[in-house]
Each structure stands twice: as C-alpha cells, then as structure tokens.
Design an enzyme around this catalytic site. Structure first.
Site, PDB file in Angstrom:
ATOM      1  N   SER A   1      65.929  26.750  22.339  1.00 44.74           N
ATOM      2  CA  SER A   1      65.571  27.780  23.320  1.00 44.74           C
ATOM      3  C   SER A   1      65.323  29.109  22.619  1.00 44.74           C
ATOM      4  O   SER A   1      64.386  29.845  22.956  1.00 44.74           O
ATOM      5  CB  SER A   1      66.704  27.963  24.338  1.00 44.74           C
TER       6      SER A   1
ATOM      7  N   ASP B   1      70.096  22.938  32.772  1.00 41.38           N
ATOM      8  CA  ASP B   1      71.383  22.267  32.548  1.00 41.38           C
ATOM      9  C   ASP B   1      71.372  21.109  33.558  1.00 41.38           C
ATOM     10  O   ASP B   1      70.288  20.688  33.991  1.00 41.38           O
ATOM     11  CB  ASP B   1      72.556  23.238  32.775  1.00 41.38           C
TER      12      ASP B   1
ATOM     13  N   LYS C   1      79.034  28.826  21.134  1.00 44.49           N
ATOM     14  CA  LYS C   1      77.954  27.900  20.771  1.00 44.49           C
ATOM     15  C   LYS C   1      76.747  28.683  20.255  1.00 44.49           C
ATOM     16  O   LYS C   1      76.185  28.376  19.205  1.00 44.49           O
ATOM     17  CB  LYS C   1      77.559  27.091  22.014  1.00 44.49           C
TER      18      LYS C   1
ATOM     19  N   GLN D   1      79.544  28.948  25.917  1.00 44.25           N
ATOM     20  CA  GLN D   1      78.191  29.295  25.470  1.00 44.25           C
ATOM     21  C   GLN D   1      78.204  30.447  24.456  1.00 44.25           C
ATOM     22  O   GLN D   1      77.370  30.478  23.543  1.00 44.25           O
ATOM     23  CB  GLN D   1      77.332  29.675  26.688  1.00 44.25           C
TER      24      GLN D   1
ATOM     25  N   LYS E   1      75.772  31.952  31.768  1.00 38.89           N
ATOM     26  CA  LYS E   1      75.560  30.674  32.460  1.00 38.89           C
ATOM     27  C   LYS E   1      75.394  30.956  33.937  1.00 38.89           C
ATOM     28  O   LYS E   1      75.908  31.956  34.441  1.00 38.89           O
ATOM     29  CB  LYS E   1      76.771  29.757  32.257  1.00 38.89           C
TER      30      LYS E   1
END
Ligand code: NDP
Ligand code: 2IT
Length: 444
Positions: free
Chosen positions: A376, A165, A113, A110, A125
């Site tokens: 988001s 998720d 990303k 993440q 996460k």
C-alpha cells in the site's frame, strides 16, 4: 509497580469492555519492559501512556437504503492512532462483529506493523458493523457512498489513507474512491488497493499472502529448510488466504485445507486454487461448493476442525483468536513446525505461549502480514510520483521488505536476549522507531 504494568492496568481500567484491545496491548506492553528499562526517559515523557491512547477516534452514523426501500443504520469508525512516523495508514473492516475494541486492537497493531515495513506510514484502522454478505452490489454501493460522505472530511493522501480488510475488497474500495473523488474533486492516493485503471498498484491484491509466504520462507532458509513438499493448512479463503496459497504452491508446498466461516474443506491431493478463486472471487459463494466440484475432497461444518489436520506449516489467514490453546496443542501434537500469522492476532495469548514453549517457529502478524500495507505504501509512492511500476518491480520490492523485516525482528530478539522469540523481536523493533520519532516531537 513497574511502568509497563502500571500503564496496562490503567488501560484496562479506563477502557473497560474492550477485550481485544486489552489482549493486543498486553501482548505488546509486556514485551516492551526491557526497552523502557534501557530508556528511563520514556517514562518521564509519558511515552507509553501516549502510545496506547489513539490520537483521535471518529465514530459516525451510516444511514443507507436497502433494495426493499428500508432505511438501515450502521456504525462507522476510524481510529487515527499514531501519526509519529507518517500519515495514518490502515484498512477498513466491514463485518457484523466490528466494534470499537476490535478497531482499536487493529489500530494499535498497525502502528508497529507499519513501522516494521521501514516505510513512512503511521497507524490507523476503521470500518463498520455493516455485513456485505448477501447484499446486492447496489446496496454495497449505497452503504459505501454513505460511509464516505462522512469519512471524506477526516482523510487525505497526506493525512490518513484507508485500504481494505475483511469485507472490503476491490469492489468496496472502488465505490469508496468514487464517492471521495466526487465530493473532493481530487484524484489522489487517498485509498490504497485501488483498481489498476485508477491509480492502484500491481501486486497489492497478492501482497499480504505473498508477503506472508516470503517471510516464512526466509525463516525456513535460516533453518536450511524450505516450502518444498511441506503440508500446509490455511484458514480463511479470502484475499490473504488465496494469495498465500498461490505463493506456497508455487514454492512446492501442498496446501490441503482451507475454510470460510461455515466450515472447512480437506483435499489430500492438494487444493485446486483456480476452483477456490472461481467460488470466492467470482461467485462470492461458499467453500462448501468445492467438495461438490472436486472428487475426493471433503467438507466439514465448523471452522475449528481445520486445526486437527496434520501439517508442517499453519497459516491462519481469517480473523482474530481463531487459534486457541486447544487448537495450538493439537497443531503441535500433529507436528506443526512453522506458524505464520496472515490474519491480525489469530492466535490467543495462550496459544502463542504453547507455540513458544514447544519450539514452533512463530511469526507474529505484525511482521508476517506486513506485506499488504507495505505494498500500500508502494502504491502511495507511485500515486505521488504519478508512476506505474511493473509487477516484477513491485514484487521484488515486496520480497525485499519481507526479508528485511525477518532480519530486523531476528536481530532485535537476539539483541535483547530472546533469540528466536519473534513476538519480542517484532514488538521491540517496531516500537523503537515510533518511540524515537515521538520523543523528537515533544509532548504531543
Ligand atoms: P476477506 O474478507 O477477503 O476474507 C476473510 C476470510 O476469513 C473469509 O474466508 C471469511 O469467511 C473468513 N472469516 C472472517 N471472519 C471470520 C470469522 N469470524 N470466523 C471464521 N471465518 C471468518 O479478508 P482478508 O483476507 O482481507 O483478511 C483476512 C485477515 O487478514 C484479517 O484478519 C485481516 O485483518 C488480515 N489482513 C488483511 C490484509 C489485507 O491486505 N487484506 C493485510 C493484513 C492483514 P466468510 O467469507 O465466511 O466470512
Ligand atoms: O491489516 C492490514 O495491514 C491491512 N488490512 C492492510 C492495510 C493497508 O493499508 O493496506
């Protein structure tokens, strides 16, 4: 021993029994060797050692009462991995397989990303080994309220902003947000993927799947190719899979197979997405039902068989390691030209090697599925600005972000002498921004 090898060896030694974390770290670190060679100051600053160590790991008990009055206890996790470029940002996964290794691999991915989106969001996460499948709405609500009763003290609109998720969709985000607001008495953008009546953004629901197709389309354009008349297979039938299917179909592709964790359906006429949506989004049913409704469609038990379906484009959109070496070989033998990863780490290291060797255009997860978290971040911007943008506005921004990501990873791959290797390109481009910010902050 070289710096990256040393860091990787230490990581494995000091984090035993975390195979998914090792896998993600191996994929990332081995591609960063040319970057750290160019920047000897990184080794001096212990940059990689700090990069692979989460800033904070939160583990907690989640007790809740089921419909039979029985007390259940699940594990709750939030890994706040890296806040160099912005507040921690990343989803929550509710699935019985969840453990620290899985949350750490997802958190590490993440970071890069989120960096690739070009927006100011750090990496995090979380989740739980709670299984929402087969639970009543009341049980899911009880679980979410208990989960948030611990999590609320660790998160905030400028600190850490969770989202969905696997197993966490609109229903779960609603219950989580309701409890946060009740405890904190704050109506703020502390979660994304919220409903449209309470601060959510248009296009967030569609964003990961749409974004995946936008970036794959861009890779096709660069090769004077398009989705038109392509045969596509998509694994999974959840949020990412459904909206990848919708966008691919709208561009003229024929999606012939999808699955859930029990088995896959094959429809040579092209999948009727309204029926999938009805089964999955409305009834929370099983994909098997599709073959009962649609004449000519077939259902087969087991997921793996999907990779034997001949296709031009494969979009794995379910979970990690769903494509192993054997499945990759099969896809290549049957003529796959593009693989775009909608899920996180759906291809094993061996499968990636096969795609690379055989000249398949391979778009790795951290680039290909970044549209979800990017949108988001657009939701966060709208919350802070007390604004609500139109569908067209958000969709145009999303498309632009995906095109930029493609150009950025393509350019980085070329710059370092690995043209067409988007694993290299994505890792390097994502890392350089985070590394530059970390260097600016000193030893923290
Ligand atoms: P959903 O829960 O909506 O759907 C998950 C789908 O994958 C379901 O069809 C599910 O089948 C299947 N699946 C899950 N676990 C397994 C398994 N172990 N074996 C076989 N099938 C499985 O999740 P999402 O669509 O949100 O997420 C899918 C993937 O995309 C994940 O890897 C996630 O990390 C990634 N992702 C999601 C984003 C988002 O915005 N939601 C953003 C970026 C990445 P079943 O229903 O039978 O369990
Ligand atoms: O893996 C992912 O990028 C997500 N599950 C979405 C995260 C987010 O914060 O929107």
């Amino acid at each position: 021993m070289k710096y990256v090898e040393q860091v990787l060896e230490n990581l494995k030694k000091h984090n035993p029994n975390e195979p998914e974390f090792h896998q993600a770290a191996t994929e990332i670190l081995t591609t960063l060797a040319p970057v750290v060679e160019k920047h000897p100051e990184y080794e001096k600053a212990g940059l990689l050692e700090r990069f692979i160590e989460p800033e904070r790991v939160i583990l907690f008990r989640v007790p809740w009462v089921d419909d039979n009055g029985k007390v259940n206890v699940n594990k709750g996790y939030r890994v706040q991995f890296n806040s160099a470029i912005g507040p921690y940002k990343g989803g929550l996964r509710f699935h019985p397989s969840v453990n620290l290794s899985i949350i750490k691999f997802l958190g590490l991915e993440q970071i890069l990303k989120n960096s690739l989106t070009g927006l100011p969001i750090g990496g995090g996460k979380g989740g739980s080994d709670f299984d929402p499948k087969g639970k009543s709405d009341r049980e899911v609500m009880a679980f979410c309220q208990s989960f948030m009763t611990e999590l609320y003290r660790h998160i905030g609109a400028d600190t850490d902003v969770p989202a969905g998720d696997i197993g966490v969709g609109a229903r779960e985000v609603g219950y989580l947000f309701g409890q946060y607001k009740r405890i904190r008495d704050e109506h703020v953008g502390v979660l994304t993927g919220r409903g449209l009546t309470y601060g959510g953004s248009l296009v967030r629901k569609e964003a990961t799947g749409y974004g995946l197709v936008y970036i794959t389309e861009e890779a096709m354009k660069a090769r004077k190719d398009s989705f038109k008349n392509k045969t596509v297979i998509i694994s999974g039938s959840g949020n990412v899979a459904i909206y990848a299917c919708e966008k691919a179909q709208s561009l003229g592709a024929k999606v012939v197979a999808m699955y859930d964790s029990n088995g896959y359906i094959y429809d040579s006429d092209g999948i009727k997405l309204d029926i999938i949506k009805e089964i999955k989004e409305v009834k929370r049913g099983r994909i098997k039902e599709y073959a009962d409704i649609v004449k000519g469609a077939v259902y087969k038990d087991g997921c793996k068989g999907i990779w034997s379906v001949p296709c031009d484009v494969a979009l794995p959109c379910a979970t990690q390691n769903e494509i192993d070496a054997e499945s990759a070989e099969l896809l290549v033998r049957n003529g796959v030209k593009y693989v775009g990863e909608g899920a996180n780490m759906p291809s094993t290291l061996e499968a990636i090697e096969i795609f690379k060797k055989k000249g398949v255009v391979f778009l790795p997860a951290k680039a290909a599925n970044a549209g979800g978290v990017a949108t988001s971040a657009l939701e966060m911007a709208q919350s802070s600005g007390r604004m609500f943008w139109s569908f067209e506005e958000v969709d145009a921004k999303l498309k632009n972000i995906m095109i930029n990501i493609y150009q950025n990873i393509d350019k980085s791959a070329k710059e370092y002498g690995y043209e067409g290797d988007y694993v290299m390109g994505a890792n390097i481009a994502g890392f350089v921004k985070v590394a530059t910010a970390m260097m600016a902050h000193g030893i923290v």
